[in-house]
Write a protein that holds these residues in place. Structure first.
Motif, PDB file in Angstrom:
ATOM      1  N   TYR A  96       0.813  -1.218   0.000  1.00  0.00           N
ATOM      2  CA  TYR A  96       0.000   0.000   0.000  1.00  0.00           C
ATOM      3  C   TYR A  96       0.851   1.274   0.000  1.00  0.00           C
ATOM      4  O   TYR A  96       0.340   2.353   0.314  1.00  0.00           O
ATOM      5  CB  TYR A  96      -0.948  -0.009   1.197  1.00  0.00           C
ATOM      6  N   HIS A  97       2.115   1.140  -0.351  1.00  0.00           N
ATOM      7  CA  HIS A  97       3.025   2.277  -0.562  1.00  0.00           C
ATOM      8  C   HIS A  97       3.354   3.037   0.719  1.00  0.00           C
ATOM      9  O   HIS A  97       3.807   4.182   0.647  1.00  0.00           O
ATOM     10  CB  HIS A  97       2.457   3.254  -1.606  1.00  0.00           C
ATOM     11  N   PHE A  98       3.128   2.429   1.887  1.00  0.00           N
ATOM     12  CA  PHE A  98       3.522   3.094   3.118  1.00  0.00           C
ATOM     13  C   PHE A  98       5.046   3.065   3.233  1.00  0.00           C
ATOM     14  O   PHE A  98       5.686   2.056   2.917  1.00  0.00           O
ATOM     15  CB  PHE A  98       2.897   2.414   4.329  1.00  0.00           C
ATOM     16  N   GLU A 271       5.046  12.081 -13.450  1.00  0.00           N
ATOM     17  CA  GLU A 271       5.764  12.532 -12.259  1.00  0.00           C
ATOM     18  C   GLU A 271       6.148  11.329 -11.420  1.00  0.00           C
ATOM     19  O   GLU A 271       5.354  10.392 -11.259  1.00  0.00           O
ATOM     20  CB  GLU A 271       4.882  13.488 -11.450  1.00  0.00           C
ATOM     21  N   LEU A 272       7.349  11.329 -10.909  1.00  0.00           N
ATOM     22  CA  LEU A 272       7.791  10.263 -10.020  1.00  0.00           C
ATOM     23  C   LEU A 272       7.047  10.365  -8.696  1.00  0.00           C
ATOM     24  O   LEU A 272       6.764  11.462  -8.213  1.00  0.00           O
ATOM     25  CB  LEU A 272       9.294  10.356  -9.787  1.00  0.00           C
ATOM     26  N   PHE A 273       6.731   9.221  -8.118  1.00  0.00           N
ATOM     27  CA  PHE A 273       6.082   9.219  -6.812  1.00  0.00           C
ATOM     28  C   PHE A 273       6.805   8.239  -5.896  1.00  0.00           C
ATOM     29  O   PHE A 273       7.492   7.320  -6.334  1.00  0.00           O
ATOM     30  CB  PHE A 273       4.605   8.830  -6.935  1.00  0.00           C
ATOM     31  N   SER A 274       6.612   8.447  -4.621  1.00  0.00           N
ATOM     32  CA  SER A 274       7.104   7.526  -3.605  1.00  0.00           C
ATOM     33  C   SER A 274       6.250   7.724  -2.367  1.00  0.00           C
ATOM     34  O   SER A 274       6.099   8.844  -1.890  1.00  0.00           O
ATOM     35  CB  SER A 274       8.579   7.795  -3.290  1.00  0.00           C
ATOM     36  N   GLY A 275       5.664   6.638  -1.886  1.00  0.00           N
ATOM     37  CA  GLY A 275       4.856   6.742  -0.686  1.00  0.00           C
ATOM     38  C   GLY A 275       3.368   6.692  -0.965  1.00  0.00           C
ATOM     39  O   GLY A 275       2.919   6.588  -2.106  1.00  0.00           O
ATOM     40  N   SER A 276       2.602   6.774   0.107  1.00  0.00           N
ATOM     41  CA  SER A 276       1.150   6.656   0.042  1.00  0.00           C
ATOM     42  C   SER A 276       0.510   7.993  -0.320  1.00  0.00           C
ATOM     43  O   SER A 276       1.188   8.935  -0.728  1.00  0.00           O
ATOM     44  CB  SER A 276       0.622   6.147   1.390  1.00  0.00           C
ATOM     45  N   THR A 277      -0.812   8.099  -0.141  1.00  0.00           N
ATOM     46  CA  THR A 277      -1.549   9.276  -0.601  1.00  0.00           C
ATOM     47  C   THR A 277      -1.088  10.558   0.071  1.00  0.00           C
ATOM     48  O   THR A 277      -0.953  11.600  -0.586  1.00  0.00           O
ATOM     49  CB  THR A 277      -3.054   9.073  -0.352  1.00  0.00           C
ATOM     50  N   THR A 278      -0.837  10.534   1.373  1.00  0.00           N
ATOM     51  CA  THR A 278      -0.413  11.764   2.039  1.00  0.00           C
ATOM     52  C   THR A 278       0.938  12.239   1.513  1.00  0.00           C
ATOM     53  O   THR A 278       1.183  13.450   1.444  1.00  0.00           O
ATOM     54  CB  THR A 278      -0.340  11.564   3.566  1.00  0.00           C
ATOM     55  N   PHE A 279       1.801  11.309   1.127  1.00  0.00           N
ATOM     56  CA  PHE A 279       3.058  11.710   0.492  1.00  0.00           C
ATOM     57  C   PHE A 279       2.782  12.357  -0.857  1.00  0.00           C
ATOM     58  O   PHE A 279       3.473  13.301  -1.262  1.00  0.00           O
ATOM     59  CB  PHE A 279       3.985  10.508   0.337  1.00  0.00           C
ATOM     60  N   GLY A 280       1.770  11.839  -1.574  1.00  0.00           N
ATOM     61  CA  GLY A 280       1.382  12.454  -2.838  1.00  0.00           C
ATOM     62  C   GLY A 280       0.857  13.868  -2.641  1.00  0.00           C
ATOM     63  O   GLY A 280       1.118  14.765  -3.455  1.00  0.00           O
ATOM     64  N   VAL A 446      -3.436  14.907 -11.459  1.00  0.00           N
ATOM     65  CA  VAL A 446      -2.290  14.016 -11.292  1.00  0.00           C
ATOM     66  C   VAL A 446      -2.671  12.887 -10.342  1.00  0.00           C
ATOM     67  O   VAL A 446      -3.543  13.043  -9.478  1.00  0.00           O
ATOM     68  CB  VAL A 446      -1.068  14.804 -10.764  1.00  0.00           C
ATOM     69  N   GLY A 447      -2.032  11.727 -10.501  1.00  0.00           N
ATOM     70  CA  GLY A 447      -2.260  10.610  -9.602  1.00  0.00           C
ATOM     71  C   GLY A 447      -1.437  10.729  -8.335  1.00  0.00           C
ATOM     72  O   GLY A 447      -0.409  11.415  -8.296  1.00  0.00           O
ATOM     73  N   ASP A 448      -1.902  10.061  -7.285  1.00  0.00           N
ATOM     74  CA  ASP A 448      -1.140  10.067  -6.030  1.00  0.00           C
ATOM     75  C   ASP A 448      -0.100   8.954  -6.002  1.00  0.00           C
ATOM     76  O   ASP A 448       1.042   9.161  -5.608  1.00  0.00           O
ATOM     77  CB  ASP A 448      -2.071   9.977  -4.817  1.00  0.00           C
ATOM     78  N   HIS A 449      -0.492   7.753  -6.460  1.00  0.00           N
ATOM     79  CA  HIS A 449       0.428   6.610  -6.479  1.00  0.00           C
ATOM     80  C   HIS A 449      -0.148   5.550  -7.391  1.00  0.00           C
ATOM     81  O   HIS A 449      -1.310   5.632  -7.831  1.00  0.00           O
ATOM     82  CB  HIS A 449       0.635   6.048  -5.067  1.00  0.00           C
ATOM     83  N   ALA A 450       0.635   4.528  -7.683  1.00  0.00           N
ATOM     84  CA  ALA A 450       0.146   3.406  -8.476  1.00  0.00           C
ATOM     85  C   ALA A 450      -0.898   2.639  -7.673  1.00  0.00           C
ATOM     86  O   ALA A 450      -0.848   2.599  -6.435  1.00  0.00           O
ATOM     87  CB  ALA A 450       1.300   2.488  -8.854  1.00  0.00           C
ATOM     88  N   VAL A 467       3.442   8.442 -12.023  1.00  0.00           N
ATOM     89  CA  VAL A 467       2.003   8.607 -12.218  1.00  0.00           C
ATOM     90  C   VAL A 467       1.775   9.583 -13.365  1.00  0.00           C
ATOM     91  O   VAL A 467       2.623  10.424 -13.678  1.00  0.00           O
ATOM     92  CB  VAL A 467       1.318   9.142 -10.938  1.00  0.00           C
ATOM     93  N   PRO A 468       0.599   9.490 -14.039  1.00  0.00           N
ATOM     94  CA  PRO A 468       0.306  10.406 -15.139  1.00  0.00           C
ATOM     95  C   PRO A 468      -0.065  11.793 -14.635  1.00  0.00           C
ATOM     96  O   PRO A 468      -0.545  11.956 -13.513  1.00  0.00           O
ATOM     97  CB  PRO A 468      -0.872   9.739 -15.856  1.00  0.00           C
TER      98      PRO A 468
END
Length: 475
Positions: A96-98, A271-280, A446-450, A467-468
């Motif tokens: 869950y990307h935590f 855009e590169l992402f790392s982490g869950s929704t709050t990180f997004g 924009v998306g938050d994470h995969a 993410v797109p």
């Protein structure tokens, strides 16, 4: 008593009993090792659970627990429970990307806000049942079998030795990770959780500034060029970047239609992402990679709403779910966002479009966001909800023909394709709202994470690091 009255004993009975015991010992040992590792091995080799390949071939925590069970069933049960819990929670947190297992466990304080039956799947119940059966079997095999403890510990030492030779042993500073083969021979999830928490975001120093925060910089540049003009940021839950180009084009065509292109200059990016929704959220709003609990005054002052407050821009934050979740009611105002109170809205609301996260449906959240952006001097941030996994895929209507053909041509699994359709429906709804709006605000979607699918094939349909991004600049 005469010799004729004595019971008959077959010859070599004592030798046969000893031979039986000798055969019983290795069978017990092998069965114990297999029962300990069956859940992990099956998840890798048969069910192909995402990130299961990161689990070790031999779990040192479980081997230790089985050795303890040889002397105390209760002590062994406690150690085995802790070992399986550490393994499962660490895997779930990553899925869950935590960024932290402890952070994932801490999220349990919000469990009263969820509709729990939607989160409990047959596969989850099956996995828990399988672990329970394996624990029962291990405790039966090790009961009154103290001699099993030594070979179990020997296996642990040999597995750790193979891991050291392989270059993948991460204990005691051995973290070079220059593996001769990709196999992870031995490991301790409990150790990994403890070691990771020492450096995790909630307990370490402040986070870092992102090298290339595309969303953050595009919004910042717009406000610098057009001070006081309205802007909208929509962060879409689980909008990952499909690996198939045809699916990316399908999503793009839902939003960037000819009638919107007549009013906006549109472009896509990623855009590169790392982490869950709050990180997004903090990635897009503040250009930071940081846990929200680490937001101090210095970090919060760099967030866009705080920067624009001095310029007379009012920043409003909307989310269909309760803002107590992940403490948004506390840190949103800290970064300059005014949380939108749905009770003050005259807009009729549809509710509970997500089976697990009951709240205001995205259609109404998007309508409110576009409506608020009609006035100048506003920055509107909307976080969507309805595409949060798990979705009730069985109740969804059939896929549109063009999407079904694109998914078939790219071998995209059905559930991943259904999520793409849900994302496309959201973008279509936004397109209709923008086409009917009287003003033309700057817009970033924009998306938050995969999407955190628990099946590897569905998960692999999306990029796991980006993410797109859709940027729409008024003409």
């Amino acid at each position: 008593m005469s010799s004729s009255s004595r019971p008959f004993r077959p010859p070599f009975s004592k030798q046969g009993a000893r031979l039986g015991l000798l055969w019983q010992f290795p069978v017990r040992f092998v069965a114990t090792v297999l029962a300990l590792h069956a859940p992990s091995w099956l998840s890798v080799w048969i069910f192909q659970v995402p990130r299961a390949e990161e689990r070790p071939l031999f779990n040192l925590d479980l081997l230790l627990g089985a050795a303890v069970a040889c002397f105390s069933s209760l002590g062994g049960a406690l150690v085995l429970t802790a070992a399986w819990a550490a393994d499962g929670l660490r895997a779930a947190a990553k899925n869950y990307h935590f960024m932290s297992t402890v952070d994932f466990v801490d999220a349990a304080r919000f469990v009263d806000m969820l509709h729990l039956p939607a989160l409990v799947s047959p596969s989850m119940l099956g996995a828990l049942g399988g672990v329970a059966i394996c624990m029962w079997l291990v405790l039966r095999l090790t009961r009154h079998a103290r001699l099993l403890a030594l070979p179990l510990l020997i296996v642990a030492v040999l597995a750790a030795g193979c891991d050291i030779v392989n270059g993948s042993f991460h204990w005691f500073g051995m973290d070079k990770d220059k593996r001769a083969v990709s196999l992870n021979f031995a490991g301790s999830p409990a150790w990994n959780v403890w070691a990771a928490e020492r450096q995790s975001f909630p307990v370490s120093g402040p986070g870092t500034r992102i090298a290339n925060p595309v969303t953050y910089r595009s919004l910042q540049s717009w406000q610098a060029d057009r001070p006081g003009q309205s802007a909208v940021l929509i962060l879409v839950e689980s909008m990952g970047q499909p690996r198939a180009p045809a699916l990316n084009r399908w999503l793009e065509n839902r939003l960037m239609t000819p009638r919107l292109k007549a009013r906006w200059d549109t472009r896509t990016a990623e855009e590169l992402f790392s982490g869950s929704t709050t990180f997004g959220e903090l990635r897009t709003l503040c250009g930071l990679h940081v846990h929200y609990s680490r937001l101090d005054e210095a970090l919060a002052s760099d967030c866009l709403p705080r920067q624009w407050m001095a310029k007379g821009v009012t920043s409003i934050g909307l989310h269909g779910f309760g803002l107590r979740m992940f403490d948004r009611s506390a840190w949103w105002p800290r970064i300059g966002l005014q949380p939108w109170n749905w009770r003050d809205s005259a807009l009729p609301r549809s509710m509970n479009c997500n089976p697990a996260f009951p709240g205001v449906c995205d259609a109404d959240v998007l309508a409110q966001a576009v409506g608020l952006a009609q006035e100048p001097g506003r920055f509107v941030y909307a976080l969507t909800l309805d595409t949060h996994l798990p979705l009730d895929f069985k109740r969804l209507p059939p896929l549109p023909d063009d999407l079904r053909e694109a998914c078939a041509a790219s071998a995209t699994p059905l559930e991943a394709c259904q999520l793409v359709r849900q994302l496309g429906d959201l973008l279509t709804r936004l397109e209709v709202l923008l086409a009917a709006s009287g003003t033309t605000p700057f817009l970033v979607v924009v998306g938050d994470h995969a999407p955190p699918f628990s099946e590897r094939l569905n998960r692999d349909a999306f990029a796991q690091d980006r993410v797109p991004l859709f940027i729409m600049k008024p003409r």
